[in-house]
Scaffold this motif. Structure first.
Motif, short mmCIF file in Angstrom:
data_model
loop_
_atom_site.label_atom_id
_atom_site.label_comp_id
_atom_site.label_asym_id
_atom_site.label_seq_id
_atom_site.Cartn_x
_atom_site.Cartn_y
_atom_site.Cartn_z
N TYR A 90 -26.56 7.44 67.84
CA TYR A 90 -25.13 7.55 67.61
C TYR A 90 -24.82 8.56 66.51
O TYR A 90 -25.51 8.61 65.49
N TYR A 91 -23.77 9.35 66.76
CA TYR A 91 -23.30 10.33 65.78
C TYR A 91 -21.83 10.08 65.46
O TYR A 91 -21.04 9.69 66.33
N LEU A 92 -21.49 10.34 64.20
CA LEU A 92 -20.09 10.24 63.76
C LEU A 92 -19.80 11.30 62.72
O LEU A 92 -20.51 11.41 61.72
N HIS A 191 -20.29 3.22 65.35
CA HIS A 191 -19.10 3.55 66.12
C HIS A 191 -18.05 2.43 66.11
O HIS A 191 -17.05 2.54 66.82
N THR A 215 -11.88 13.23 63.79
CA THR A 215 -13.04 12.37 63.99
C THR A 215 -13.77 12.72 65.29
O THR A 215 -13.13 12.94 66.32
N LYS A 217 -16.97 11.25 67.65
CA LYS A 217 -17.99 10.25 67.94
C LYS A 217 -18.77 10.71 69.17
O LYS A 217 -18.17 11.14 70.16
N ASP A 218 -20.09 10.62 69.10
CA ASP A 218 -20.89 11.05 70.24
C ASP A 218 -22.19 10.29 70.27
O ASP A 218 -22.58 9.63 69.29
N GLU A 219 -22.85 10.38 71.41
CA GLU A 219 -24.15 9.73 71.58
C GLU A 219 -25.22 10.76 71.93
O GLU A 219 -24.97 11.68 72.71
#
Length: 333
Positions: A90-92, A191, A215, A217-219
């Motif tokens: 997970y990325y933020l 997330h 913002t 958010k990605d995977e």
């Protein structure tokens, strides 16, 4: 300050507005003000002296990469490369709203009070007030002053440490580049709203606010400013669009037209126009290609694989083009 007595120093501070130029840059949601200051002005020299002899000696938090010597945006991203091919990663990315404009005189004085200790309280307060006067404009940290980057990292240090401690408990990686906060983990809590709320709560302690419209958010991988971070770092297709277009057009140029004039008939995404032209002449194009080649060399993916191979192939194609257009006998220059 060396060579400046206190009376002269206070006079410079009292008239510091006269040392700044003001530039407005249009944004999608308004305008950003960037200040400039003459390198020969006394205020600039005072700021530079302050950075070299005091501010740069104050420690900052780990994993802070913006405005830090020997670190770059690439280091900011490298921390988040992963090898979790069998797990969701997970990325933020969070953005701080009006980063420099959120740092006011009171916050700076409060921060400096921790680092400046003298025998007489009155002298200590006087020193803090003078430093505050040198680094601020209209009671805020001006974006563009030589002191602003290092002051922002010093002011933010306590928040960086709190964010790092919170992230460590959740097995989340954290790094910051100026107003960009980047987090990554196999922990899906990254997330969830509780994580957002906790980060926002920590930032509000120093009156910083998040810009939720920015913002991301990605995977498994995330794209930031034209760079894709996942189990490697690579340039996005959009980031390579201009140079790919230059290479394509060279291989498809008309027989009886100079390459530079042919390029100027097309649109480029990141290349700014000078008048009506993207490229003024052959030398201007050569400088562009040489600069892009150096940029690509700095961003060669760290891991072996097809992305690294394609990246190196692009560098080689630019080198071939440079050799061709540098040939004085080339009729397409």
């Amino acid at each position: 300050m060396e060579g400046i007595d206190k009376e002269n120093l206070l006079e410079i501070i009292a008239n510091k507005e006269n040392h700044y130029g003001k530039n407005e840059i249009s944004k999608s949601n308004g305008k950003r003000i960037i200040y400039s200051i003459d390198n020969n002005s006394q205020l600039y020299k005072m700021q530079k002296h302050l950075v070299n002899n005091f501010l740069s000696q104050i420690p900052i938090a780990d994993h802070v990469y913006g405005f830090v010597k020997d670190y770059s945006y690439k280091d900011f991203l490298l921390r988040h490369i992963h090898d979790k091919n069998n797990k969701t990663y997970y990325y933020l990315r969070l953005d701080i709203k009006d980063f420099f404009g959120s740092i006011n005189s009171n916050l700076i004085e409060e921060t400096l009070d921790y680092y400046i200790k003298v025998n007489e309280a009155e002298n200590g307060n006087s020193i803090i007030e003078i430093i505050n006067g040198i680094v601020t404009l209209e009671n805020f940290l001006p974006q563009g002053a030589v002191t602003s980057p290092v002051v922002s990292n010093i002011v933010f240090r306590q928040l960086d440490i709190r964010l790092q401690r919170y992230c460590r408990k959740l097995d989340i990686k954290y790094s910051r580049y100026a107003d960009d906060l980047l987090f990554s983990s196999t922990n899906s809590n990254l997330h969830k709203n509780n994580f957002f709320k906790k980060v926002s709560y920590i930032l509000k302690d120093k009156d910083f606010r998040l810009n939720y419209s920015k913002t991301i958010k990605d995977e498994n991988e995330i794209s930031l400013n034209g760079f894709v971070v996942g189990n490697n770092i690579r340039l996005s297709r959009k980031r390579k669009k201009d140079i790919s277009k230059v290479l394509f057009l060279y291989n498809n140029k008309p027989d009886n037209q100079s390459f530079v004039s042919y390029l100027n008939e097309h649109e480029f995404l990141y290349r700014d126009k000078i008048g009506s032209s993207y490229f003024l002449n052959k030398d201007d194009l050569i400088n562009y290609l040489a600069g892009y080649r150096s940029f690509l060399i700095d961003w060669i993916p760290v891991k072996e694989g097809r992305h690294k191979e394609k990246h190196i192939n692009l560098i080689e194609n630019i080198e071939d083009l440079l050799e061709n257009i540098s040939d004085v006998n080339n009729e397409y220059n």
